[in-house]
Scaffold this motif. Structure first.
Motif, short mmCIF file in Angstrom:
data_model
loop_
_atom_site.label_atom_id
_atom_site.label_comp_id
_atom_site.label_asym_id
_atom_site.label_seq_id
_atom_site.Cartn_x
_atom_site.Cartn_y
_atom_site.Cartn_z
N GLY A 109 41.38 49.79 55.69
CA GLY A 109 40.75 49.60 54.38
C GLY A 109 39.29 50.08 54.37
O GLY A 109 38.91 50.90 53.51
N PRO A 110 38.47 49.63 55.33
CA PRO A 110 37.06 50.05 55.34
C PRO A 110 36.91 51.57 55.46
O PRO A 110 36.07 52.17 54.80
N LEU A 111 37.77 52.19 56.29
CA LEU A 111 37.73 53.64 56.46
C LEU A 111 38.05 54.33 55.13
O LEU A 111 37.40 55.31 54.74
N ALA A 112 39.05 53.79 54.41
CA ALA A 112 39.45 54.36 53.13
C ALA A 112 38.30 54.27 52.13
O ALA A 112 38.02 55.23 51.40
N VAL A 113 37.59 53.13 52.13
CA VAL A 113 36.46 52.96 51.22
C VAL A 113 35.36 53.96 51.57
O VAL A 113 34.76 54.60 50.69
N LEU A 114 35.12 54.14 52.87
CA LEU A 114 34.10 55.09 53.32
C LEU A 114 34.45 56.51 52.87
O LEU A 114 33.60 57.25 52.35
N LEU A 115 35.72 56.89 53.02
CA LEU A 115 36.16 58.23 52.63
C LEU A 115 36.00 58.42 51.12
O LEU A 115 35.54 59.47 50.67
N LEU A 116 36.39 57.40 50.35
CA LEU A 116 36.26 57.46 48.90
C LEU A 116 34.80 57.67 48.51
O LEU A 116 34.47 58.49 47.65
N GLY A 117 33.92 56.92 49.17
CA GLY A 117 32.49 57.04 48.90
C GLY A 117 31.99 58.44 49.22
O GLY A 117 31.23 59.03 48.45
N ALA A 118 32.42 58.98 50.36
CA ALA A 118 32.01 60.32 50.77
C ALA A 118 32.48 61.35 49.75
O ALA A 118 31.75 62.26 49.37
N LEU A 119 33.71 61.15 49.28
CA LEU A 119 34.29 62.06 48.28
C LEU A 119 33.45 62.02 47.00
O LEU A 119 33.12 63.07 46.43
N GLY A 120 33.09 60.82 46.58
CA GLY A 120 32.28 60.63 45.37
C GLY A 120 30.93 61.28 45.53
O GLY A 120 30.47 62.01 44.64
N ALA A 121 30.31 61.05 46.69
CA ALA A 121 28.98 61.61 46.95
C ALA A 121 29.05 63.14 46.96
O ALA A 121 28.18 63.81 46.39
N PHE A 122 30.09 63.68 47.56
CA PHE A 122 30.26 65.14 47.64
C PHE A 122 30.39 65.73 46.25
O PHE A 122 29.71 66.71 45.89
N ALA A 123 31.24 65.09 45.41
CA ALA A 123 31.47 65.58 44.05
C ALA A 123 30.17 65.53 43.24
O ALA A 123 29.83 66.47 42.52
N TYR A 124 29.42 64.44 43.43
CA TYR A 124 28.18 64.25 42.69
C TYR A 124 27.15 65.32 43.06
O TYR A 124 26.52 65.95 42.23
N MET A 125 27.02 65.56 44.39
CA MET A 125 26.02 66.51 44.84
C MET A 125 26.38 67.93 44.44
O MET A 125 25.50 68.74 44.14
N ARG A 126 27.66 68.22 44.43
CA ARG A 126 28.11 69.54 44.01
C ARG A 126 27.79 69.77 42.56
O ARG A 126 27.36 70.87 42.16
N ALA A 127 27.98 68.74 41.73
CA ALA A 127 27.72 68.87 40.30
C ALA A 127 26.24 69.09 40.04
O ALA A 127 25.86 69.75 39.06
N ARG A 128 25.38 68.58 40.91
CA ARG A 128 23.94 68.69 40.69
C ARG A 128 23.34 69.95 41.28
O ARG A 128 22.18 70.24 41.04
N ALA A 129 24.09 70.68 42.12
CA ALA A 129 23.56 71.87 42.77
C ALA A 129 23.15 72.89 41.71
O ALA A 129 23.85 73.06 40.72
N PRO A 130 21.99 73.61 41.87
CA PRO A 130 21.56 74.58 40.86
C PRO A 130 22.58 75.69 40.70
O PRO A 130 23.19 76.12 41.68
N GLN A 131 22.76 76.13 39.46
CA GLN A 131 23.72 77.20 39.19
C GLN A 131 23.23 78.48 39.85
O GLN A 131 22.05 78.83 39.75
N ARG A 132 24.12 79.19 40.48
CA ARG A 132 23.74 80.46 41.08
C ARG A 132 23.61 81.50 39.94
O ARG A 132 24.40 81.48 38.98
N ALA A 133 22.59 82.36 40.02
CA ALA A 133 22.40 83.37 38.97
C ALA A 133 23.59 84.32 38.94
O ALA A 133 24.15 84.65 39.98
N ALA A 134 23.96 84.73 37.71
CA ALA A 134 25.08 85.66 37.60
C ALA A 134 24.67 87.02 38.17
O ALA A 134 23.48 87.35 38.18
N ALA A 135 25.61 87.77 38.64
CA ALA A 135 25.32 89.08 39.22
C ALA A 135 24.80 90.03 38.12
O ALA A 135 25.09 89.84 36.94
N LEU A 136 24.03 91.00 38.52
CA LEU A 136 23.47 91.95 37.54
C LEU A 136 24.54 92.93 37.09
O LEU A 136 25.44 93.27 37.84
N THR A 137 24.36 93.40 35.84
CA THR A 137 25.27 94.45 35.36
C THR A 137 24.81 95.79 35.96
O THR A 137 23.73 95.87 36.54
#
Lengths: 154, 178
Positions: A109-137
């Protein structure tokens, strides 16, 4: 009065967690006694439930310590001796619960909670990462190259 | 959907809180017997009453639901349930007894002073018979069905409330079983 209380309190603190095993219960053979001692530390006393039968002063704990030593003297393995008690009082008496279908949540159970938390943190940090600039034409690439060339003259 | 995702940890926290709070009210000392749904193991306790025949596991499998009460003269709560058993016995409820970790003379005096509600009665001065049955203390009362199987174990005194709300209805149900 206060001084008496203080002395009484400090005396109470001196009382260490002495083992409840009485000398008359102990086996003559030190190897067998060591085994019995080790097993009884992992068996819960059903009277005072957060103590092992090794620690407990309850009369039933004493009886179970003696039964455990009888079993071991009679040639039981550690597992058989523990099994004898578990058969009568249930798996609840095992302070280290065995890994079984109904104890999976307890173990992982504790391991599952830890994994869930890590998953949540990963998703959150990914959403906050600055957008990469689009490639030039192609036009922009050419413009950039021209500008760089001009600047690079000196 | 995604906008409310931030609520997920709060919802999870509240769920855990509710589960723990519900667990607080549960008494960890009232564990179910390991023999629940099964017959008690073979045992034979010598008699407490002079000239009696004692108590064996076969007395618990006679085609009628019975109570098996573990008691001792040194046990406080046993004083509260003793009159309940006397009354039940007069009403025709079958009750057997095990005098657990008690000196036979103390057990005999207890019955002489307070009355004897037991049909079959075993003496267990060392407590070994009780340990075979998983008795952790006194009083404890096993409710046994027509086929000799343990259906419930009550830890603590059988007060009139316990009888009215729990054991009485269960015994009525067991009597109705085929």
């Amino acid at each position: 009065m206060r001084r008496i209380l203080l002395v009484a309190a400090s005396l109470a603190l001196l009382a260490g967690p002495a083992a409840a095993v009485n000398p008359d219960e102990q086996l003559a053979d030190p190897a067998l006694e060591a085994r019995a001692h080790k097993i009884s530390k992992d068996l819960r006393c059903v009277v005072c439930q957060n103590q092992s039968i090794d620690d407990s002063d309850a009369a039933l704990a004493r009886d179970l310590r003696i039964i455990l030593r009888e079993r071991i003297t009679a040639g039981d393995t550690d597992e058989q001796a523990v099994g004898f008690i578990v058969q009568r009082y249930g798996s609840f008496v095992q302070l280290k619960p065995p890994l079984r279908a109904d104890t999976i949540a307890l173990w992982f159970g504790p391991l599952a909670v830890l994994l869930l938390g890590a998953l949540g943190a990963f998703a959150y940090m990914r959403a906050r990462a600055p957008q990469r600039a689009a490639a030039l034409t192609a036009d922009e690439e050419a413009e950039a190259a021209r500008l760089l060339k001009t600047d690079g003259a000196d | 959907m995604k906008r409310f995702l931030f609520l997920a940890p709060i919802v999870a926290f509240v769920a855990v809180l509710v589960a723990f709070f519900a667990g607080l009210g549960r008494d960890p000392s009232t564990l179910p017997s390991v023999y629940l749904g099964k017959p008690l193991p073979a045992f034979a306790a010598p008699p407490l009453r002079p000239g009696d025949i004692g108590l064996t596991n076969e007395d618990l499998d006679r085609g009628e639901p019975v109570l098996l009460n573990a008691f001792a003269s040194w046990c406080g709560p046993c004083r509260y349930e003793h009159p309940v058993f006397l009354k039940l016995r007069r009403e025709g409820v079958a009750i057997h007894g095990l005098n657990w970790k008690d000196r036979p003379e103390d057990g005999q005096r207890w019955l002489a002073e307070r009355g004897d509600p037991y049909i079959r009665l075993g003496s267990d001065p060392t407590g070994r018979t009780g340990i075979e049955l998983g008795v952790a203390g006194v009083p404890e009362t096993f409710v046994i069905d027509k086929r000799g199987r343990v259906r419930y174990r009550h830890v603590g005194a059988v007060t009139p409330e316990v009888w009215d709300q729990k054991i009485g209805p269960l015994m009525a149900k067991l009597r109705a079983e085929s």
